[in-house]
Design an enzyme around this catalytic site. Sequence first.
Site, PDB file in Angstrom:
ATOM      1  N   HIS A 126       0.810  -1.217   0.000  1.00 37.06           N
ATOM      2  CA  HIS A 126       0.000   0.000   0.000  1.00 37.06           C
ATOM      3  C   HIS A 126       0.850   1.278   0.000  1.00 37.06           C
ATOM      4  O   HIS A 126       0.323   2.364   0.213  1.00 37.06           O
ATOM      5  CB  HIS A 126      -1.029   0.000   1.128  1.00 37.06           C
ATOM      6  CG  HIS A 126      -0.547  -0.574   2.412  1.00 37.06           C
ATOM      7  ND1 HIS A 126      -0.698  -1.895   2.731  1.00 37.06           N
ATOM      8  CD2 HIS A 126       0.092  -0.009   3.428  1.00 37.06           C
ATOM      9  CE1 HIS A 126      -0.186  -2.112   3.921  1.00 37.06           C
ATOM     10  NE2 HIS A 126       0.314  -0.988   4.361  1.00 37.06           N
ATOM     11  N   GLU A 138      -1.834   3.684   3.295  1.00 36.30           N
ATOM     12  CA  GLU A 138      -1.946   3.974   1.848  1.00 36.30           C
ATOM     13  C   GLU A 138      -2.333   5.439   1.650  1.00 36.30           C
ATOM     14  O   GLU A 138      -1.762   6.137   0.803  1.00 36.30           O
ATOM     15  CB  GLU A 138      -3.004   3.074   1.195  1.00 36.30           C
ATOM     16  CG  GLU A 138      -3.190   3.409  -0.282  1.00 36.30           C
ATOM     17  CD  GLU A 138      -4.459   2.823  -0.889  1.00 36.30           C
ATOM     18  OE1 GLU A 138      -4.861   1.712  -0.499  1.00 36.30           O
ATOM     19  OE2 GLU A 138      -5.050   3.484  -1.757  1.00 36.30           O
ATOM     20  N   CYS A 166      -9.870   0.272  -6.632  1.00 34.39           N
ATOM     21  CA  CYS A 166      -9.359  -0.890  -7.354  1.00 34.39           C
ATOM     22  C   CYS A 166     -10.523  -1.807  -7.750  1.00 34.39           C
ATOM     23  O   CYS A 166     -11.404  -2.067  -6.943  1.00 34.39           O
ATOM     24  CB  CYS A 166      -8.393  -1.597  -6.410  1.00 34.39           C
ATOM     25  SG  CYS A 166      -7.976  -3.219  -6.912  1.00 34.39           S
ATOM     26  N   HIS A 187      -5.015   5.403   7.418  1.00 31.48           N
ATOM     27  CA  HIS A 187      -4.488   4.244   6.693  1.00 31.48           C
ATOM     28  C   HIS A 187      -3.163   4.616   6.013  1.00 31.48           C
ATOM     29  O   HIS A 187      -3.062   5.674   5.388  1.00 31.48           O
ATOM     30  CB  HIS A 187      -5.513   3.773   5.648  1.00 31.48           C
ATOM     31  CG  HIS A 187      -5.197   2.419   5.098  1.00 31.48           C
ATOM     32  ND1 HIS A 187      -4.203   2.223   4.160  1.00 31.48           N
ATOM     33  CD2 HIS A 187      -5.708   1.192   5.368  1.00 31.48           C
ATOM     34  CE1 HIS A 187      -4.134   0.935   3.873  1.00 31.48           C
ATOM     35  NE2 HIS A 187      -5.033   0.282   4.604  1.00 31.48           N
ATOM     36  N   ASN A 193      -9.530  -3.139   4.236  1.00 32.97           N
ATOM     37  CA  ASN A 193     -10.460  -3.672   3.236  1.00 32.97           C
ATOM     38  C   ASN A 193     -11.284  -4.821   3.807  1.00 32.97           C
ATOM     39  O   ASN A 193     -12.447  -4.990   3.460  1.00 32.97           O
ATOM     40  CB  ASN A 193      -9.720  -4.037   1.934  1.00 32.97           C
ATOM     41  CG  ASN A 193      -8.978  -5.343   2.002  1.00 32.97           C
ATOM     42  OD1 ASN A 193      -9.560  -6.392   1.804  1.00 32.97           O
ATOM     43  ND2 ASN A 193      -7.686  -5.297   2.291  1.00 32.97           N
TER      44      ASN A 193
HETATM   45 FE1  F3S Z   1      -3.571  -3.405  -5.286  1.00 31.39          FE
HETATM   46 FE2  F3S Z   1      -6.157  -3.561  -5.394  1.00 31.39          FE
HETATM   47 FE3  F3S Z   1      -4.801  -5.286  -4.026  1.00 31.39          FE
HETATM   48  S1  F3S Z   1      -4.970  -1.735  -5.123  1.00 31.39           S
HETATM   49  S2  F3S Z   1      -3.007  -4.202  -3.310  1.00 31.39           S
HETATM   50  S3  F3S Z   1      -4.738  -5.042  -6.250  1.00 31.39           S
HETATM   51  S4  F3S Z   1      -6.770  -4.421  -3.444  1.00 31.39           S
END
Ligand code: F3S
Length: 282
Positions: free
Chosen positions: A73, A125, A189, A123, A219
């Site tokens: 992250h 990230e 994502c 977080h 998440n």
């Molecule tokens: Fe990347 Fe999506 Fe996993 S941003 S770390 S593929 S949840």
Amino acid sequence: MEIIIAGHAGFCFGVKRAISTAYETVDKAGGEVGTIGPLIHNPQVVSRLESVGVRPIENIRDFHGEALIIRSHGVSQSMVKTAEDAGIRLVDATCPFVKKAQEYARRLKEEGYTVVIVGDKNHPEVQGILSYAGESALVAAIPQDLDVLNKVRKIGIIAQTTTTFEKFEQVVKQCLHQANEIKIYNTICDETHVRQQEAQGIARRVDVMLVAGGRNSGNTTRLAELCRLTGTRTFHIETRDEIDPAWFHGAGKVGITAGASTPEWIIEEMIERLNQISGESV
Ligand code: F3S
């Protein structure tokens, strides 16, 4: 007892990539390998990595090993600079989707936008992305977090990769009242979005929902929140040992999903435990 397992449970692309980078790095390194904070938000995986010589470190300046891995992250720009100034070899395992969010933050700042990051300000990230977004940037988890922002000319919006689409949409709507010009990058994502939709779909069909993953995993926590919103009894657990047989009295169907940093073996162990509880093969 019938068990429905989500097709998108467990490691995502970015986490798989970070873990294989860690194993490759420690295989080749002649000495200690560190990670800046835990490589992923799963204590069981982090402890397996520690057993092969990949250890999370707290303070970059105290690291004197062979290589330091940047977690999936990402980290802030200042952390990268600290490591580089100390002559530490960095191995970048930042997920490419997180990198993209960092790049958009930098671009928006350069184009003169006040950057709004939709997500959890604590977080790592988000803290990493924030470091690219300039001093005027702010993090909003809910629309009310924008109250501190006076009307500005231009707002650029990006999302923490694992935030929910609903939260993103709510903050975007609020931004429409606070600027003349809005630029939006939807950096949620796809893996996250699909996983969340699927988890809610399963939760609606079952009596009990189990969500596996680290308690420090944002998440996974969001997955559990979304499942609870369906009204189904939902338990967020890290390992099979936490499963209480009493949860399943009268339950015909149980659903299982897992966060992006949960390994397959934890899901398999949970299924084994449910098998024992129901006394039959499921
Ligand atoms: Fe990347 Fe999506 Fe996993 S941003 S770390 S593929 S949840």
